[in-house]
Design a protein around this motif. Structure first.
Motif, PDB file in Angstrom:
ATOM      1  N   LYS A 160      32.873  13.061   2.979  1.00 39.19           N
ATOM      2  CA  LYS A 160      34.270  13.060   3.403  1.00 39.19           C
ATOM      3  C   LYS A 160      34.475  12.316   4.723  1.00 39.19           C
ATOM      4  N   ASP A 163      35.548   7.293   5.531  1.00 37.86           N
ATOM      5  CA  ASP A 163      36.604   6.490   6.150  1.00 37.86           C
ATOM      6  C   ASP A 163      36.323   6.281   7.632  1.00 37.86           C
ATOM      7  N   HIS A 166      33.483   3.738   8.000  1.00 41.69           N
ATOM      8  CA  HIS A 166      34.031   2.404   7.732  1.00 41.69           C
ATOM      9  C   HIS A 166      34.781   1.874   8.947  1.00 41.69           C
ATOM     10  N   THR A 201      33.467  10.526  -6.583  1.00 41.75           N
ATOM     11  CA  THR A 201      34.268  10.283  -5.381  1.00 41.75           C
ATOM     12  C   THR A 201      33.644   9.172  -4.543  1.00 41.75           C
ATOM     13  N   ASP A 204      34.419   5.881  -6.171  1.00 42.31           N
ATOM     14  CA  ASP A 204      35.821   5.522  -5.922  1.00 42.31           C
ATOM     15  C   ASP A 204      36.003   4.944  -4.515  1.00 42.31           C
ATOM     16  N   LYS A 205      35.355   5.566  -3.529  1.00 38.43           N
ATOM     17  CA  LYS A 205      35.488   5.081  -2.153  1.00 38.43           C
ATOM     18  C   LYS A 205      34.889   3.678  -2.008  1.00 38.43           C
ATOM     19  N   GLU A 208      37.178   1.138  -3.419  1.00 40.33           N
ATOM     20  CA  GLU A 208      38.275   0.947  -2.460  1.00 40.33           C
ATOM     21  C   GLU A 208      37.835   0.057  -1.301  1.00 40.33           C
TER      22      GLU A 208
END
Length: 366
Positions: A160, A163, A166, A201, A204-205, A208
């Motif tokens: 989690k 982000d 990144h 998940t 998916d990240k 993205e």
């Protein structure tokens, strides 16, 4: 494909077991150097032997490779032999002087282990200064134009937080981020490894992030494969399976040889002090899990999978970690999507390969 040549094209070499961290996910539980690590003379002879066998790239790893005092001597020999030179580090020792050495020695790429925002990264690494050291090291290399990439192991601990990772990497100008899935090896506890829902998940990240051109995304070999999201993740290309013992070799600091450094200890094929690396590599009884891979090698859902001739069950370390078997790998997007009744995305060239090969083929992936 009938004359496929086995040679150690890419070698990942644990030059020391010593480490100045105690990372929760460490695949080898590194810490104190082994009492029988290769001497400088033995290591230099090994480099020459690997070069003679056609090695094109050697990665200095650990433990923490910068803790081995003669690492520049080894790096210099690798470069002098015309072999591409790589290193992966936790960055604790990287300063201006070390960056100068990277530049002088001509490293093709430096991997920096980076696993989260400050509190999470430092918790995983078990060192309160690790996060700041990593960002500082990457900033130094960005400023000097040294080619590097961040390397992250993703588990329940930091899934989690992706982000934030990144964003931090973009802030220091990191050009590329290599993302791998943590498996149950070394110190990593099973309860911290992602379940299949969390694994999707992660996929998916990554899909993205690949749409953001500010930083390249390098997907690890234990993520994705075929189907819908797997095909998209691999840019509608072909994943051609684990190359351990085919074109990849792993060498431990005491001279133990494996097909891949990430493989579990039971996959040690020999020791270079007892037999030369060449003898071990060329032994027809070694590395059979890949060199003699057939449909019968695969079990579970992998056995009857349409894509087995290409992916060969995916990452062997992940499969063994999850099920104890060479090719029974639940961490495959196509397996997950099949259970939902989805139809695979299948470009024409993949369909043509499947028509051509009914049995798993040795990997030619580079």
């Amino acid at each position: 494909m009938t004359e496929y040549k086995f040679f150690p094209q890419q070698v990942v070499w644990e030059i020391t077991y010593a480490c100045n961290m105690r990372c929760l996910h460490c695949g080898t539980s590194a810490g104190v150097p082994r009492s029988d690590e290769l001497t400088t003379d033995e290591a230099l002879a090994l480099i020459d032997e690997l070069t003679g066998l056609g090695s094109e790239g050697i990665t200095l790893s650990g433990g923490e490779p910068l803790l081995r005092k003669d690492w520049p001597v080894l790096a210099e020999r690798i470069g002098a032999n015309g072999v591409m030179l790589y290193l992966i580090s936790n960055a604790m020792l990287i300063d201006e002087k070390i960056v100068d050495q990277f530049a002088r020695l001509g490293f093709r790429n430096i991997g920096i282990s980076f696993d989260g925002s400050k509190d999470i990264h430092n918790y995983i690494r078990q060192r309160n200064t690790s996060y700041d050291k990593c960002l500082h090291a990457m900033s130094l290399m960005t400023a000097r134009g040294i080619r590097y990439e961040a390397v992250s192991q993703i588990s329940k601990i930091n899934l989690k937080d992706m982000d934030n990772i990144h964003a931090d990497l973009i802030s220091v100008g990191c050009p590329q981020w290599r993302v791998q899935m943590t498996t149950v090896t070394g110190r990593m506890e099973r309860e911290m490894v992602m379940n299949l829902e969390e694994y999707e998940t992660l996929v998916d990240k990554l899909i993205e992030f690949k749409k953001d051109d500010r930083m390249g995304i390098d997907v690890g070999e234990n993520i994705g494969y075929y189907g819908c999201k797997g095909t998209e993740l691999w840019d509608y290309g072909v994943f051609l399976g684990c190359r351990a013992g085919l074109r990849i070799a792993g060498i431990c600091s005491n001279g133990d040889v494996k097909g891949c450094l990430s493989l579990q200890p039971e996959f040690v094929e020999g020791n270079i002090r007892e037999r030369s690396f060449t003898e071990i590599w060329n032994d027809p009884t070694k590395f059979l899990y890949n060199r003699k891979f057939t449909k019968g090698t695969a079990t579970g859902a992998c056995h009857s999978c349409r894509y087995l001739p290409l992916c060969r069950g995916g990452c062997m370390t992940t499969s063994v970690s999850a099920t104890g078997e060479r090719a029974n790998n639940p961490y495959c997007m196509w397996q997950i999507e099949q259970k939902r009744g989805e139809q695979a995305i299948e470009p024409d060239f993949i369909r043509e390969l499947l028509e051509r090969f009914q049995e798993p083929q040795p990997s030619t992936q580079k």
